[in-house]
Design a protein around this motif. Structure first.
Motif, mmCIF file in Angstrom:
data_model
loop_
_atom_site.group_PDB
_atom_site.id
_atom_site.type_symbol
_atom_site.label_atom_id
_atom_site.label_comp_id
_atom_site.label_asym_id
_atom_site.label_seq_id
_atom_site.Cartn_x
_atom_site.Cartn_y
_atom_site.Cartn_z
ATOM 1 N N TRP A 1 -37.028 104.711 86.282
ATOM 2 C CA TRP A 1 -35.481 104.156 86.977
ATOM 3 C C TRP A 1 -34.936 106.000 86.699
ATOM 4 O O TRP A 1 -34.035 106.356 87.363
ATOM 5 C CB TRP A 1 -34.927 103.563 85.922
ATOM 6 N N ALA A 2 -35.212 106.441 85.115
ATOM 7 C CA ALA A 2 -35.267 107.829 85.800
ATOM 8 C C ALA A 2 -35.824 108.713 86.794
ATOM 9 O O ALA A 2 -34.690 110.236 86.890
ATOM 10 C CB ALA A 2 -35.551 108.207 84.168
ATOM 11 N N ASN A 3 -37.187 108.560 86.837
ATOM 12 C CA ASN A 3 -37.245 109.380 88.360
ATOM 13 C C ASN A 3 -36.135 109.129 89.548
ATOM 14 O O ASN A 3 -35.920 109.879 90.570
ATOM 15 C CB ASN A 3 -38.855 109.147 88.475
ATOM 16 N N LEU A 4 -35.852 107.716 90.070
ATOM 17 C CA LEU A 4 -35.432 107.632 91.072
ATOM 18 C C LEU A 4 -34.177 108.443 90.819
ATOM 19 O O LEU A 4 -33.428 108.432 91.866
ATOM 20 C CB LEU A 4 -35.043 105.740 90.666
ATOM 21 N N GLY A 5 -33.199 108.237 89.453
ATOM 22 C CA GLY A 5 -32.178 108.554 89.091
ATOM 23 C C GLY A 5 -32.020 110.165 89.821
ATOM 24 O O GLY A 5 -31.278 110.806 90.300
ATOM 25 N N GLU A 6 -33.252 110.943 88.886
ATOM 26 C CA GLU A 6 -33.071 112.368 89.467
ATOM 27 C C GLU A 6 -33.819 112.369 91.299
ATOM 28 O O GLU A 6 -32.972 112.959 91.771
ATOM 29 C CB GLU A 6 -34.966 113.298 88.840
ATOM 30 N N ALA A 7 -34.499 111.576 91.793
ATOM 31 C CA ALA A 7 -34.673 111.544 93.083
ATOM 32 C C ALA A 7 -33.997 111.825 94.158
ATOM 33 O O ALA A 7 -33.635 112.830 94.863
ATOM 34 C CB ALA A 7 -36.016 110.681 93.481
ATOM 35 N N ASN A 8 -32.806 110.900 93.829
ATOM 36 C CA ASN A 8 -31.706 110.682 94.207
ATOM 37 C C ASN A 8 -30.237 111.750 94.156
ATOM 38 O O ASN A 8 -29.475 112.341 95.002
ATOM 39 C CB ASN A 8 -30.860 109.296 93.555
ATOM 40 N N LEU A 9 -30.138 112.446 93.031
ATOM 41 C CA LEU A 9 -29.108 113.424 92.600
ATOM 42 C C LEU A 9 -29.632 114.384 93.607
ATOM 43 O O LEU A 9 -28.648 115.408 94.404
ATOM 44 C CB LEU A 9 -29.777 113.518 90.715
ATOM 45 N N GLN A 10 -31.325 115.149 93.291
ATOM 46 C CA GLN A 10 -31.926 116.163 94.386
ATOM 47 C C GLN A 10 -31.416 116.280 95.408
ATOM 48 O O GLN A 10 -31.165 116.513 96.000
ATOM 49 C CB GLN A 10 -32.975 116.401 93.700
ATOM 50 N N GLU A 11 -31.600 114.339 96.313
ATOM 51 C CA GLU A 11 -31.405 114.491 97.489
ATOM 52 C C GLU A 11 -30.104 114.349 97.499
ATOM 53 O O GLU A 11 -29.545 115.455 98.883
ATOM 54 C CB GLU A 11 -32.312 113.323 98.095
ATOM 55 N N ARG A 12 -29.242 114.033 96.833
ATOM 56 C CA ARG A 12 -27.820 114.348 97.317
ATOM 57 C C ARG A 12 -27.365 116.127 97.346
ATOM 58 O O ARG A 12 -26.780 116.566 98.226
ATOM 59 C CB ARG A 12 -26.773 113.825 96.330
ATOM 60 N N MET A 13 -27.102 116.679 96.620
ATOM 61 C CA MET A 13 -27.548 118.052 95.963
ATOM 62 C C MET A 13 -27.987 119.016 97.520
ATOM 63 O O MET A 13 -27.162 119.830 98.017
ATOM 64 C CB MET A 13 -27.969 119.004 94.529
ATOM 65 N N GLN A 14 -28.688 118.413 97.582
ATOM 66 C CA GLN A 14 -29.787 119.522 99.040
ATOM 67 C C GLN A 14 -28.924 118.882 99.931
ATOM 68 O O GLN A 14 -28.136 119.817 101.033
ATOM 69 C CB GLN A 14 -31.240 119.265 98.878
ATOM 70 N N ASN A 15 -28.512 117.057 100.185
ATOM 71 C CA ASN A 15 -28.203 116.775 102.150
ATOM 72 C C ASN A 15 -26.824 116.660 102.129
ATOM 73 O O ASN A 15 -25.823 117.018 102.650
ATOM 74 C CB ASN A 15 -29.004 115.709 101.810
ATOM 75 N N GLU A 16 -25.698 116.815 100.430
ATOM 76 C CA GLU A 16 -24.321 116.340 100.996
ATOM 77 C C GLU A 16 -24.043 117.541 99.831
ATOM 78 O O GLU A 16 -22.618 118.252 101.083
ATOM 79 C CB GLU A 16 -24.052 115.041 99.575
ATOM 80 N N TRP A 17 -24.528 118.096 99.157
ATOM 81 C CA TRP A 17 -23.446 120.004 98.099
ATOM 82 C C TRP A 17 -23.943 120.919 99.385
ATOM 83 O O TRP A 17 -23.665 122.101 98.824
ATOM 84 C CB TRP A 17 -23.775 119.231 96.471
ATOM 85 N N GLY A 18 -25.327 121.003 99.893
ATOM 86 C CA GLY A 18 -26.112 121.846 100.018
ATOM 87 C C GLY A 18 -26.745 122.364 99.850
ATOM 88 O O GLY A 18 -27.404 123.850 99.924
ATOM 89 N N MET A 19 -27.343 122.596 98.788
ATOM 90 C CA MET A 19 -28.103 123.598 97.706
ATOM 91 C C MET A 19 -29.091 123.735 97.755
ATOM 92 O O MET A 19 -30.133 122.074 98.992
ATOM 93 C CB MET A 19 -27.902 123.105 96.739
ATOM 94 N N SER A 20 -29.522 124.750 97.684
ATOM 95 C CA SER A 20 -30.873 124.810 98.538
ATOM 96 C C SER A 20 -32.334 124.494 97.064
ATOM 97 O O SER A 20 -32.080 123.995 96.057
ATOM 98 C CB SER A 20 -31.485 126.633 98.340
ATOM 99 N N GLU A 21 -33.266 123.875 97.583
ATOM 100 C CA GLU A 21 -34.393 124.304 96.809
ATOM 101 C C GLU A 21 -34.749 123.911 95.434
ATOM 102 O O GLU A 21 -34.474 124.027 94.292
ATOM 103 C CB GLU A 21 -35.842 123.647 97.195
ATOM 104 N N ALA A 22 -34.993 125.780 95.991
ATOM 105 C CA ALA A 22 -34.193 126.721 94.521
ATOM 106 C C ALA A 22 -33.391 126.437 93.443
ATOM 107 O O ALA A 22 -33.431 126.707 91.948
ATOM 108 C CB ALA A 22 -34.594 128.300 95.333
ATOM 109 N N GLU A 23 -32.146 126.446 93.895
ATOM 110 C CA GLU A 23 -30.687 126.733 93.887
ATOM 111 C C GLU A 23 -30.845 125.179 92.558
ATOM 112 O O GLU A 23 -30.498 124.784 91.410
ATOM 113 C CB GLU A 23 -29.637 126.131 94.148
ATOM 114 N N VAL A 24 -31.876 123.837 93.624
ATOM 115 C CA VAL A 24 -31.664 122.778 92.337
ATOM 116 C C VAL A 24 -33.220 122.847 91.598
ATOM 117 O O VAL A 24 -32.819 122.828 90.283
ATOM 118 C CB VAL A 24 -32.961 121.368 93.202
ATOM 119 N N LYS A 25 -34.164 123.516 91.648
ATOM 120 C CA LYS A 25 -34.924 123.837 90.274
ATOM 121 C C LYS A 25 -34.584 124.122 89.189
ATOM 122 O O LYS A 25 -35.114 123.857 88.305
ATOM 123 C CB LYS A 25 -36.286 124.341 91.091
#
Length: 105
Positions: free
Chosen positions: A54-78
């Motif tokens: 469940w924690a992994n699912l939440g983190e994957a969803n959050l990172q996907e949104r951060m990159q796709n919807e919020w326009g953050m780069s992979e480096a910014e997310v990390k």
């Protein structure tokens, strides 16, 4: 190679939640967040009590949104994932070291 081995193991044991979770982790490490999310979702479907899935699912969803919807780069997310102390150490600003330098014994 790990992904292919995990897929083969899932083909043999399709309801094994741990295998789905590991597959999600392998995708997550490659920053393949869409496939990671699918695998983590399968893990919680097969074992709703598997807390780390469940924690992994939440983190994957959050990172996907951060990159796709919020326009953050992979480096910014990390960078966001790191704790403040990890960021300080990376930037050469270790609060413990500051304390040692400013404290007079």
């Amino acid at each position: 190679k790990a992904i292919e081995l995990l897929k083969e193991a899932i083909r043999i044991e399709p309801s094994n939640a741990l295998l789905h979770n590991e597959l999600g982790a392998a995708y997550f490490q490659r920053n393949d967040l869409a496939n990671a999310t699918v695998a983590f979702a399968a893990a919680v479907k097969h074992d709703p009590q598997l807390g780390h899935a469940w924690a992994n699912l939440g983190e994957a969803n959050l990172q996907e949104r951060m990159q796709n919807e919020w326009g953050m780069s992979e480096a910014e997310v990390k960078h966001r994932q790191e704790s403040p102390s990890q960021r300080n150490e990376k930037e050469g600003d270790d609060p413990k070291e500051k304390k040692r330098k400013t404290r007079k014994d």
